[in-house]
Scaffold this motif. Structure first.
Motif, PDB file in Angstrom:
ATOM      1  N   ILE A  86       8.261 -20.890  53.987  1.00 35.04           N
ATOM      2  CA  ILE A  86       7.849 -21.549  52.708  1.00 35.04           C
ATOM      3  C   ILE A  86       8.789 -20.533  51.588  1.00 35.04           C
ATOM      4  O   ILE A  86       8.521 -19.272  51.653  1.00 35.04           O
ATOM      5  N   THR A  87       9.599 -21.161  50.978  1.00 35.58           N
ATOM      6  CA  THR A  87      10.216 -20.084  50.026  1.00 35.58           C
ATOM      7  C   THR A  87       9.849 -20.037  48.746  1.00 35.58           C
ATOM      8  O   THR A  87      10.131 -19.101  47.944  1.00 35.58           O
ATOM      9  N   ASP A  88       8.837 -21.076  48.217  1.00 33.49           N
ATOM     10  CA  ASP A  88       8.213 -21.046  46.923  1.00 33.49           C
ATOM     11  C   ASP A  88       7.163 -19.832  46.878  1.00 33.49           C
ATOM     12  O   ASP A  88       6.296 -19.917  47.733  1.00 33.49           O
ATOM     13  N   PRO A  89       7.446 -18.841  46.098  1.00 33.00           N
ATOM     14  CA  PRO A  89       6.608 -17.780  46.311  1.00 33.00           C
ATOM     15  C   PRO A  89       4.979 -18.124  46.055  1.00 33.00           C
ATOM     16  O   PRO A  89       4.056 -17.590  46.536  1.00 33.00           O
ATOM     17  N   LEU A  90       4.724 -19.121  44.947  1.00 35.84           N
ATOM     18  CA  LEU A  90       3.214 -19.359  44.657  1.00 35.84           C
ATOM     19  C   LEU A  90       2.853 -20.200  45.729  1.00 35.84           C
ATOM     20  O   LEU A  90       1.677 -20.042  46.258  1.00 35.84           O
ATOM     21  N   MET A  91       3.365 -21.036  46.269  1.00 36.84           N
ATOM     22  CA  MET A  91       3.089 -21.948  47.265  1.00 36.84           C
ATOM     23  C   MET A  91       2.754 -21.106  48.632  1.00 36.84           C
ATOM     24  O   MET A  91       1.789 -21.493  49.317  1.00 36.84           O
ATOM     25  N   ARG A  92       3.463 -20.105  48.961  1.00 34.38           N
ATOM     26  CA  ARG A  92       3.180 -19.277  50.014  1.00 34.38           C
ATOM     27  C   ARG A  92       2.071 -18.598  49.854  1.00 34.38           C
ATOM     28  O   ARG A  92       1.256 -18.485  50.789  1.00 34.38           O
ATOM     29  N   GLU A  93       1.679 -17.945  48.408  1.00 36.80           N
ATOM     30  CA  GLU A  93       0.478 -17.305  48.331  1.00 36.80           C
ATOM     31  C   GLU A  93      -0.831 -18.279  48.688  1.00 36.80           C
ATOM     32  O   GLU A  93      -1.781 -17.975  49.315  1.00 36.80           O
ATOM     33  N   ILE A  94      -0.508 -19.396  48.106  1.00 31.27           N
ATOM     34  CA  ILE A  94      -1.551 -20.582  48.312  1.00 31.27           C
ATOM     35  C   ILE A  94      -1.881 -20.698  49.735  1.00 31.27           C
ATOM     36  O   ILE A  94      -2.898 -20.754  50.279  1.00 31.27           O
ATOM     37  N   ARG A  95      -0.858 -20.818  50.562  1.00 37.48           N
ATOM     38  CA  ARG A  95      -1.108 -21.153  52.069  1.00 37.48           C
ATOM     39  C   ARG A  95      -1.476 -20.001  52.623  1.00 37.48           C
ATOM     40  O   ARG A  95      -2.202 -20.147  53.684  1.00 37.48           O
ATOM     41  N   TYR A  96      -1.207 -18.563  52.335  1.00 37.20           N
ATOM     42  CA  TYR A  96      -1.876 -17.530  52.911  1.00 37.20           C
ATOM     43  C   TYR A  96      -3.423 -17.918  53.018  1.00 37.20           C
ATOM     44  O   TYR A  96      -3.951 -17.322  53.665  1.00 37.20           O
ATOM     45  N   LEU A  97      -3.829 -18.061  51.486  1.00 35.87           N
ATOM     46  CA  LEU A  97      -5.056 -18.206  51.513  1.00 35.87           C
ATOM     47  C   LEU A  97      -5.659 -19.275  52.271  1.00 35.87           C
ATOM     48  O   LEU A  97      -7.008 -19.220  53.001  1.00 35.87           O
ATOM     49  N   ASP A  98      -4.862 -20.602  52.454  1.00 36.71           N
ATOM     50  CA  ASP A  98      -5.447 -21.553  53.105  1.00 36.71           C
ATOM     51  C   ASP A  98      -5.679 -21.140  54.539  1.00 36.71           C
ATOM     52  O   ASP A  98      -6.681 -21.452  55.436  1.00 36.71           O
ATOM     53  N   LYS A  99      -4.775 -20.190  55.160  1.00 42.18           N
ATOM     54  CA  LYS A  99      -4.611 -19.942  56.416  1.00 42.18           C
ATOM     55  C   LYS A  99      -5.920 -19.064  56.729  1.00 42.18           C
ATOM     56  O   LYS A  99      -6.494 -19.040  57.695  1.00 42.18           O
TER      57      LYS A  99
END
Length: 120
Positions: A86-99
């Motif tokens: 995931i290259t988009d920094p905010l989307m990566r943070e959101i997906r970290y939390l989802d994971k």
């Protein structure tokens, strides 16, 4: 970045789903909160204020006091996408939390979720 609808969604509205997912699997709201505070660096009071203010995701992560450095150890697929790609920094943070919430719901021990125990 502004094109993603989730960025403007209230974090509190999605937080309710995190709680439901965890509780359905026998985990607790306190564990969900612990994960969120670990990931973002918010205090319990700061977090509660963001929930009450219905802060959007962009602001919630943008104002996080100290994103945990160990979050980069979170790897794998979420929603069919590899987190590491995931290259988009905010989307990566959101997906970290989802994971992390997924790991909680799957019964993983908190020490492993919070990356404080050696990986198995």
């Amino acid at each position: 970045m502004a094109g993603h609808k989730i960025y403007r969604m209230s974090f509190a509205s999605v937080y309710a789903h995190y709680i439901t997912k965890a509780e359905r699997k026998g985990r607790t709201r306190a564990e969900v909160d612990e994960i969120i505070l670990w990931l973002t660096g918010y205090s319990a009071d700061q977090f509660a204020a963001h929930l009450a203010d219905k802060t959007d995701f962009e602001t919630f992560f943008g104002q996080a006091p100290a994103l945990h450095p160990a979050r980069t150890e979170i790897k794998g697929l979420i929603c069919g996408v590899r987190i590491e790609e995931i290259t988009d920094p905010l989307m990566r943070e959101i997906r970290y939390l989802d994971k992390l919430i997924d790991e909680l719901a799957k019964g993983r021990p908190m020490a492993k979720i919070l990356r404080t125990a050696p990986a198995a």
